[in-house]
Design a protein around this motif. Structure first.
Motif, short mmCIF file in Angstrom:
data_model
loop_
_atom_site.label_atom_id
_atom_site.label_comp_id
_atom_site.label_asym_id
_atom_site.label_seq_id
_atom_site.Cartn_x
_atom_site.Cartn_y
_atom_site.Cartn_z
N SER A 258 21.07 70.05 55.81
CA SER A 258 22.41 69.61 56.21
C SER A 258 22.87 70.26 57.51
O SER A 258 23.72 69.71 58.21
CB SER A 258 23.41 69.93 55.09
OG SER A 258 23.60 71.33 54.97
N MET A 259 22.29 71.41 57.86
CA MET A 259 22.67 72.10 59.08
C MET A 259 21.87 71.63 60.29
O MET A 259 22.42 71.48 61.39
CB MET A 259 22.48 73.61 58.92
CG MET A 259 23.63 74.32 58.24
SD MET A 259 25.15 74.32 59.23
CE MET A 259 24.66 75.37 60.59
N TYR A 260 20.59 71.38 60.12
CA TYR A 260 19.73 71.17 61.28
C TYR A 260 19.14 69.77 61.41
O TYR A 260 18.62 69.42 62.45
CB TYR A 260 18.58 72.20 61.26
CG TYR A 260 19.10 73.61 61.23
CD1 TYR A 260 19.72 74.17 62.34
CD2 TYR A 260 19.02 74.38 60.06
CE1 TYR A 260 20.22 75.46 62.31
CE2 TYR A 260 19.52 75.67 60.03
CZ TYR A 260 20.12 76.21 61.14
OH TYR A 260 20.64 77.48 61.10
N VAL A 261 19.21 68.96 60.35
CA VAL A 261 18.70 67.59 60.43
C VAL A 261 19.88 66.64 60.38
O VAL A 261 20.01 65.81 59.50
CB VAL A 261 17.70 67.30 59.30
CG1 VAL A 261 17.02 65.94 59.51
CG2 VAL A 261 16.63 68.38 59.23
N ARG A 262 20.75 66.76 61.35
CA ARG A 262 21.92 65.88 61.46
C ARG A 262 22.36 65.88 62.92
O ARG A 262 23.39 66.44 63.28
CB ARG A 262 23.07 66.35 60.56
CG ARG A 262 23.43 67.83 60.70
CD ARG A 262 24.58 68.18 59.76
NE ARG A 262 24.96 69.59 59.90
CZ ARG A 262 25.84 70.03 60.81
NH1 ARG A 262 26.42 69.20 61.63
NH2 ARG A 262 26.13 71.33 60.87
N PRO A 263 21.59 65.24 63.82
CA PRO A 263 21.89 65.34 65.25
C PRO A 263 23.22 64.74 65.67
O PRO A 263 23.81 65.17 66.66
CB PRO A 263 20.73 64.56 65.89
CG PRO A 263 20.30 63.60 64.82
CD PRO A 263 20.50 64.35 63.53
N ASN A 264 23.71 63.75 64.93
CA ASN A 264 24.96 63.10 65.33
C ASN A 264 26.16 63.54 64.52
O ASN A 264 27.27 63.04 64.70
CB ASN A 264 24.80 61.57 65.19
CG ASN A 264 23.73 61.03 66.12
OD1 ASN A 264 23.62 61.46 67.26
ND2 ASN A 264 22.94 60.08 65.62
N ALA A 265 25.93 64.46 63.59
CA ALA A 265 27.04 64.92 62.74
C ALA A 265 27.53 66.27 63.25
O ALA A 265 26.75 67.12 63.63
CB ALA A 265 26.59 65.03 61.29
N HIS A 266 28.83 66.45 63.27
CA HIS A 266 29.41 67.70 63.74
C HIS A 266 30.46 68.16 62.74
O HIS A 266 31.62 67.71 62.78
CB HIS A 266 30.01 67.53 65.14
CG HIS A 266 29.00 67.19 66.18
ND1 HIS A 266 28.14 68.12 66.73
CD2 HIS A 266 28.67 66.02 66.76
CE1 HIS A 266 27.36 67.54 67.62
NE2 HIS A 266 27.66 66.27 67.66
N LEU A 267 30.07 69.04 61.85
CA LEU A 267 31.01 69.59 60.89
C LEU A 267 31.82 70.68 61.57
O LEU A 267 31.46 71.20 62.62
CB LEU A 267 30.25 70.16 59.69
CG LEU A 267 29.41 69.16 58.87
CD1 LEU A 267 28.69 69.89 57.75
CD2 LEU A 267 30.27 68.05 58.32
N SER A 268 32.94 71.03 60.96
CA SER A 268 33.77 72.08 61.53
C SER A 268 33.04 73.41 61.46
O SER A 268 32.19 73.61 60.58
CB SER A 268 35.09 72.17 60.76
OG SER A 268 34.86 72.68 59.46
N PRO A 269 33.33 74.34 62.37
CA PRO A 269 32.67 75.65 62.34
C PRO A 269 32.83 76.38 61.02
O PRO A 269 31.91 77.06 60.57
CB PRO A 269 33.36 76.41 63.49
CG PRO A 269 33.84 75.34 64.41
CD PRO A 269 34.22 74.20 63.53
N GLU A 270 33.98 76.24 60.37
CA GLU A 270 34.20 76.94 59.11
C GLU A 270 33.31 76.38 58.01
O GLU A 270 32.79 77.14 57.18
CB GLU A 270 35.69 76.83 58.70
CG GLU A 270 36.65 77.37 59.74
CD GLU A 270 36.28 78.77 60.20
OE1 GLU A 270 35.97 79.62 59.34
OE2 GLU A 270 36.31 79.02 61.42
N VAL A 271 33.11 75.06 58.00
CA VAL A 271 32.21 74.46 57.01
C VAL A 271 30.78 74.91 57.28
O VAL A 271 30.02 75.21 56.35
CB VAL A 271 32.32 72.92 57.05
CG1 VAL A 271 31.26 72.28 56.14
CG2 VAL A 271 33.71 72.47 56.62
#
Length: 324
Positions: A258-271
């Motif tokens: 979920s952190m590194y295989v999501r090139p187009n997704a940008h979660l908030s820094p806190e998440v």
């Protein structure tokens, strides 16, 4: 003629950590410190017991010993700096130290992907091909698989670290994370990160998805074999053990993917920070619990090692050297 730019005008980074939870800093410090101490103690016990008891010198426990040794270094790459940051908000880290932490995080994290996959393959052979197990998983084969896991991890760490170190950082130098991770560092760069993003994305797919797929396939065959066990109690016991193993590897692989295989997704820094806590702090603690404390043979070996050590210390305290 294009003017040459300085490679990096930033000489240090400031790790912001959990700056939005300032009133919880003391509690977070106590929680993370307890988890860290338990992780180091639990994994140290596993390495010591497996090393000293000859009955545990099987491929399964060899993999477990290396995984526990890895966990101690993996969590130590992240947690001590996190604890220091909680005591002194906004702690600075030099550029070279940041790159070193990034390399060891990727190297040890990749190795932790390969070792559980090898362990799942070992369990698949033991359960699905018990008659051929000693031939297919000989001590020599086990040693080669362990060495391959470590060497592949070492090689995996070089590319991301090299790509990040060659980026331009012109300021600001405030990393909105509790360690030097790939996404927040790329967000700070003042140069194009497209090449680094694509390369890291592909590398993440190759490592994470391959290892997770191998683990899942192994457990699919294991479960199908368990269903053929005639004894209901035997099925329940094996399901309980395999279910626990699969749960902890799913937490690790799932959060990493979920952190590194999501090139187009940008979660908030806190998440992102919460997700990162699972694979840097929580998983290293779960492994000794799942793989050892639920294992009858290991618990018996640990009791014998403890009694032997207590006997030695007792004999020395009494001025003798005999163990009853």
């Amino acid at each position: 003629m294009r003017e040459l730019r300085n490679v990096s005008t930033v000489t240090e980074f400031q790790l912001l950590g959990f700056q939005t939870l300032l009133e919880w800093q003391s509690l977070l410090f106590a929680v993370f410190l307890c988890i860290y101490l338990l992780t180091i103690a639990g994994n140290t016990v596993i390495v010591a017991v497996v090393s000293q008891d000859p009955r545990l010198h099987s491929p399964m426990y060899t993999f477990l010993k290396h995984l526990s040794f890895l966990e101690m270094w993996y969590t130590s790459t992240i947690v001590p700096l996190l604890l220091a940051n909680l005591l002194s908000w906004g702690r600075a880290i030099s550029f070279s130290a940041c790159m070193a932490q990034l390399y060891f995080f990727v190297f040890l994290g990749a190795t932790e992907c390969f070792l559980p996959a090898m362990m799942a393959y070992d369990r698949y052979l033991a359960i699905c091909s018990p008659l051929h197990y000693s031939f297919l998983m000989s001590p020599d084969t086990c040693s080669k698989l362990v060495a391959l896991s470590w060497l592949t991890g070492v090689a995996t760490g070089f590319l991301p670290s090299l790509l990040i170190s060659r980026l331009d950082f012109c300021g600001p130098n405030r990393v909105n994370h509790f360690f030097c991770d790939l996404p927040p560092l790329m967000q700070l760069s003042c140069s194009s990160v497209r090449t680094a993003e694509v390369a890291i994305f592909i590398l993440s797919i190759l490592v994470l998805c391959f290892c997770f797929s191998l683990t899942l396939v192994s457990y699919v065959f294991i479960v199908s074999s368990i269903l053929r066990i005639p004894s209901a109690s035997g099925r329940a016991k094996t399901f309980s053990t395999c279910g626990s193993h699969l749960a902890v590897v799913t937490i690790y692989y799932g959060t990493m993917i979920s952190m590194y295989v999501r090139p187009n997704a940008h979660l908030s820094p806190e998440v992102n920070k919460i997700i990162s806590v699972f694979y840097t702090v929580v998983t290293p603690l779960l492994n000794p619990v799942i793989y050892s404390l639920r294992n009858k043979d290991f618990k018996e070996a640990a009791r014998k090692v403890l009694r032997r050590k207590c006997g030695i210390y007792g004999a020395r305290a009494n001025g003798g050297f005999f163990i009853r």
